[in-house]
Design an enzyme around this catalytic site. Structure first.
Site, PDB file in Angstrom:
ATOM      1  N   ASP A   5      17.102 -17.502  31.790  1.00  0.00           N
ATOM      2  CA  ASP A   5      17.420 -19.093  31.931  1.00  0.00           C
ATOM      3  C   ASP A   5      17.941 -19.038  33.397  1.00  0.00           C
ATOM      4  O   ASP A   5      18.624 -18.180  33.916  1.00  0.00           O
ATOM      5  CB  ASP A   5      18.165 -19.518  30.612  1.00  0.00           C
ATOM      6  CG  ASP A   5      18.617 -20.925  31.015  1.00  0.00           C
ATOM      7  OD1 ASP A   5      17.729 -21.977  31.398  1.00  0.00           O
ATOM      8  OD2 ASP A   5      19.640 -21.341  30.624  1.00  0.00           O
ATOM      9  N   ASP A  20      19.820 -22.643  34.450  1.00  0.00           N
ATOM     10  CA  ASP A  20      20.835 -23.392  34.714  1.00  0.00           C
ATOM     11  C   ASP A  20      22.010 -23.166  33.711  1.00  0.00           C
ATOM     12  O   ASP A  20      21.603 -23.105  32.221  1.00  0.00           O
ATOM     13  CB  ASP A  20      20.580 -24.941  34.293  1.00  0.00           C
ATOM     14  CG  ASP A  20      19.421 -25.394  35.228  1.00  0.00           C
ATOM     15  OD1 ASP A  20      20.020 -25.294  36.341  1.00  0.00           O
ATOM     16  OD2 ASP A  20      18.580 -26.112  34.993  1.00  0.00           O
TER      17      ASP A  20
HETATM   18  C1  BG6 Z   1      17.143 -27.257  31.862  1.00  0.00           C
HETATM   19  C2  BG6 Z   1      18.352 -27.839  32.017  1.00  0.00           C
HETATM   20  O1  BG6 Z   1      17.085 -25.748  32.286  1.00  0.00           O
HETATM   21  O2  BG6 Z   1      16.330 -27.958  32.332  1.00  0.00           O
HETATM   22  C3  BG6 Z   1      18.578 -29.024  31.119  1.00  0.00           C
HETATM   23  O3  BG6 Z   1      19.025 -27.013  30.830  1.00  0.00           O
HETATM   24  C4  BG6 Z   1      17.261 -29.946  32.248  1.00  0.00           C
HETATM   25  O4  BG6 Z   1      19.672 -29.577  31.325  1.00  0.00           O
HETATM   26  C5  BG6 Z   1      15.913 -29.189  31.961  1.00  0.00           C
HETATM   27  O5  BG6 Z   1      17.174 -31.151  31.390  1.00  0.00           O
HETATM   28  C6  BG6 Z   1      15.107 -29.860  32.879  1.00  0.00           C
HETATM   29  O6  BG6 Z   1      15.432 -30.124  34.209  1.00  0.00           O
HETATM   30  P1  BG6 Z   1      14.767 -30.868  35.381  1.00  0.00           P
HETATM   31  O7  BG6 Z   1      15.439 -30.288  36.549  1.00  0.00           O
HETATM   32  O8  BG6 Z   1      13.516 -30.610  35.412  1.00  0.00           O
HETATM   33  O9  BG6 Z   1      14.890 -32.220  34.948  1.00  0.00           O
HETATM   34 MG    MG Z   2      20.760 -23.390  30.546  1.00  0.00          MG
END
Ligand code: BG6
Ligand code: MG
Length: 226
Positions: free
Chosen positions: A13, A15
């Site tokens: 993962d 984030d």
């Molecule tokens: C995930 C995060 O990696 O990505 C979430 O943990 C986030 O918080 C999701 O909503 C989608 O991300 P993005 O950048 O496409 O809006």
């Molecule tokens: Mg994460």
């Protein structure tokens, strides 16, 4: 390291594992929650971890009893506003924002010829990796636009293994979100959780932070857990 015999790859993962962008997603969603009148809480923030953009907005609206208060066009505007705010927040990221221990861990995995991929729900993952200077480690990224179902469905982690040419049982998945750990477990990979062991209950092993995430520690902890 005998426990690692069948392990050939790591599916990460992004984030909250490679960098603390989970905090930036949270900040941007908190603002949207305030805007639509949903009370903010740590529990709500945890529920959003690992969850895609549109589904996250639905969770926030439902938590405030506002699930029928917005048209699809208005929901698209809210999701776009969140994303624009998030993109402003990530525009200042630098390699200094990589979480402690991660540069050494990625280097070590590379040296030991483990394959590596990214299984992030975020459509901003390539931009974040670029800003962190980590693109050389991750030529293989699952495209979240190709997924039928998000985490906790295992699809993203099965794809994360497949793009490396591996079976899930040959991979370790690394996650900070409860939904992500469920996805790794359901995919049939070994799950390494980063964070609170009570939140990440299903994980094979949990490290409180990334600073102690090393091949030796993973191997040792897996032996203890076996
Ligand atoms: C995930 C995060 O990696 O990505 C979430 O943990 C986030 O918080 C999701 O909503 C989608 O991300 P993005 O950048 O496409 O809006
Ligand atoms: Mg994460």
């Amino acid at each position: 390291m005998s426990i690692f015999k069948q392990i050939k790859g790591f599916v990460f993962d992004l984030d909250g594992v490679i960098t603390d962008t989970a905090r930036l997603h949270t900040k941007a969603w908190h603002e949207i929650a305030d805007q639509v009148g949903t009370p903010w809480s740590h529990e709500l923030a945890d529920k959003l971890r690992g969850i895609g953009r549109e589904e996250s907005l639905d969770i926030i609206l439902r938590a405030g009893g506002k699930q029928d208060a917005y048209t699809d066009a208005e929901k698209t505007q809210l999701a776009t506003a969140k994303n624009e705010h998030y993109q402003r927040l990530i525009s200042t990221l630098t390699p200094q924002d990589i979480l402690p221990g991660i540069p050494e861990f990625l280097h070590d995995l590379h040296e030991h010829e483990y394959l590596m991929s990214i299984a992030s729900a975020s459509r901003n993952a390539p931009a974040v990796l670029e800003r962190l200077g980590l693109t050389q480690y991750f030529p293989k990224i699952v495209d979240p636009n190709c997924l039928h179902t998000g985490k906790p469905n295992p699809e993203i982690f099965i794809k994360g293994a497949a793009i490396l040419g591996l079976e899930p049982r040959q991979c370790i998945g690394v996650e900070d979100a409860a939904a992500g750990v469920q996805a790794i477990d359901a995919a049939g990979e070994i799950s390494v959780g980063i964070g609170d062991k009570d939140v990440l209950r299903g994980a094979t092993i949990v490290f409180p932070t990334t600073s102690t995430l090393t091949l030796a520690n993973i191997s040792g902890r897996l032996k203890e857990a076996a």
